[in-house]
Write a protein that holds these residues in place. Structure first.
Motif, PDB file in Angstrom:
ATOM      1  N   VAL A   1       0.852  -1.189   0.000  1.00 38.33           N
ATOM      2  CA  VAL A   1       0.000   0.000   0.000  1.00 38.33           C
ATOM      3  C   VAL A   1       0.888   1.239   0.000  1.00 38.33           C
ATOM      4  O   VAL A   1       1.797   1.355   0.824  1.00 38.33           O
TER       5      VAL A   1
ATOM      6  N   SER B   1      -6.432  -0.274  -7.187  1.00 40.65           N
ATOM      7  CA  SER B   1      -5.707  -1.537  -7.078  1.00 40.65           C
ATOM      8  C   SER B   1      -4.983  -1.726  -8.398  1.00 40.65           C
ATOM      9  O   SER B   1      -5.603  -1.951  -9.437  1.00 40.65           O
TER      10      SER B   1
ATOM     11  N   VAL C   1      -2.851   0.242  -4.110  1.00 41.01           N
ATOM     12  CA  VAL C   1      -2.704  -1.092  -3.538  1.00 41.01           C
ATOM     13  C   VAL C   1      -2.146  -1.962  -4.656  1.00 41.01           C
ATOM     14  O   VAL C   1      -2.729  -2.052  -5.734  1.00 41.01           O
TER      15      VAL C   1
ATOM     16  N   SER D   1      -5.962  -4.507   2.699  1.00 45.78           N
ATOM     17  CA  SER D   1      -5.582  -3.093   2.779  1.00 45.78           C
ATOM     18  C   SER D   1      -6.574  -2.282   3.595  1.00 45.78           C
ATOM     19  O   SER D   1      -6.199  -1.275   4.215  1.00 45.78           O
TER      20      SER D   1
END
Length: 449
Positions: free
Chosen positions: A101, A114, A161, A189
């Motif tokens: 992250v 992501s 992420v 996350s």
């Protein structure tokens, strides 16, 4: 501090990453000073708890650490939080995986992307988490270069992420595992302390090539596998997508460069689904697969010009569908057999494969971008439209190959995601997408005695 960081990262082509990133929370499992974080013995990557892994929920955090974000092995002032979390492998078994992250100092934790890397490797040491932690290998160079893509996302205020989509066994080409690793990375996350992400964070999925495999499988699996994550998704943006791997293997058969993915896929599928592939291989096949057992895409591309499937297998297995276990595996990873995503999607696909030495296959698989089959991608997009998701945008780049399409696709995909986060209605290409190929499952054939 940010000016000094920009100067450092300019040398290693990733200035935007640092200028947009904020320091992260303190580590809960700090690395020992001078420890080689990317060595195979790095204990962070091993789940060594007394509680069985199966007793954890998918996405539960098992370990956490904070470290410097590295680019090309050079540490920067940017901090990254890495999480070891529980996920699910290609055969449905509990597994442990790692994600990273990175916070944007322009964001507030309300929106995140992501980012699925296209690191394509049979060696888990080439994963993005290792590169971020300081690893520098030929196969791991790709995640470093991707800082050029991730930097602009941070500058837009998105937290990032970044999952190791192939898992810690490098389940190359096993799309369902890419999907579960991605979805559980998002879960982790938002459950970990100090990431700034939470159950109310909205997420976009973003990936090209190998990253598109993870992106699409995550979008397809989310409604059933991770419904709470599905509710957080604003959409998925992908380009250069693998849909029906059996078609791709026929398309690249005998090509000048991309045919190297044939042995990589054989190794990856055999590893992911527990197939003993050796009895089917010729002497040349045993040699090539031995060379690539822990190789990456950089070891495969252009190394075996003109090599075909028939060169790799014994004469009686010249038809790939004569290996029943292989047929079962390629059907498992055929996106045409998976569920339809319920969130909007942006799909870009090149169609000038001749620029990279791949032409229409004599076995009937038509043009593509040199490795991905455009007709398959069109068919998948049309299938999504026909099965209830009309928020699909499809773009075909007839003058761009696989590598050439990526820099054109990326800013368009980012702009599309920006509009989804802004709450604007997703456009549609439904009704305008040309016909594609059949995505029906492969059928096994019987080897003649």
């Amino acid at each position: 501090m940010h000016r000094r960081a920009v100067g450092l990262l300019a040398v290693v082509v990733a200035a935007a990453l640092t200028v947009a990133a904020a320091p992260a929370a303190a580590a809960t499992t700090a690395p020992v000073a001078g420890e080689q974080l990317t060595s195979p013995s790095d204990p962070f990557y091993r789940y060594d708890g007394s509680r069985p892994l199966s007793e954890y929920r998918p996405g539960d955090v098992l370990k956490q650490r904070t470290l410097d974000y590295h680019v090309l092995g050079v540490p920067t002032p940017v901090k990254a939080v890495q999480l070891l979390y529980r996920s699910t492998d290609a055969r449905g078994r509990p597994s442990a995986n790692v994600t990273t992250v990175v916070r944007s100092h322009l964001g507030d934790g309300s929106k995140a992307v992501s980012y699925q890397s296209f690191y394509d490797s049979l060696d888990p040491e080439d994963g993005p988490s290792r590169a971020i932690a300081g690893g520098l290998s030929l196969g791991g160079v790709i995640p470093h270069a991707e800082a050029l893509v991730m930097g602009p996302l941070l500058l837009k205020g998105y937290d990032l992420v970044i999952p190791d989509t192939e898992g810690q066994s490098a389940e190359f080409a096993a799309g369902p595992a890419y999907g579960t690793n991605t979805l559980d990375s998002i879960r982790a996350s938002t459950r970990a302390e100090g990431t700034g992400l939470h159950a109310g964070t909205r997420f976009g999925l973003f990936g090209y090539s190998g990253g598109a495999i993870a992106t699409n499988w995550a979008a397809a699996l989310a409604p059933q596998y991770a419904p709470e994550v599905n509710r957080q998704l604003v959409g998925f943006a992908e380009g250069g997508l693998l849909v029906a791997p059996a078609h791709n293997l026929r398309y690249v058969d005998g090509s000048l460069a991309w045919n190297g993915v044939i042995p990589m896929a054989l190794i990856g599928l055999a590893r992911s689904y527990g197939i003993d592939i050796q009895p089917y291989l010729s002497d040349q096949g045993l040699k090539v697969l031995g060379e690539l057992e822990h190789g990456s895409i950089t070891d495969a591309l252009g190394h075996y010009p003109g090599m075909t499937w028939k060169d790799l297998v014994k004469p009686e297995y010249k038809d790939p569908n004569s290996i029943s276990a292989f047929v079962e595996a390629v059907n498992e990873v055929n996106l045409g057999q998976a569920a339809t995503p319920t969130v909007p999607g942006f799909i870009g696909q090149g169609n000038a494969g001749w620029l990279e030495g791949t032409f229409a296959s004599p076995q009937g698989i038509g043009a593509g971008d040199a490795v991905m089959v455009a007709g398959d991608v069109r068919a998948l997009a049309r299938q999504y439209c026909a099965t209830g998701n009309r928020a699909i945008t499809y773009e075909q780049y007839d003058l761009l190959s696989h590598n050439g399409a990526m820099p054109y696709w990326a800013p368009r995909a980012m702009a599309w995601l920006d509009a989804r986060f802004a709450g604007r209605t997703a456009p549609t290409s439904c009704g305008l997408i040309p016909a594609g190929n059949s995505l029906e499952p492969e059928r096994p054939v019987v080897v003649a005695n």
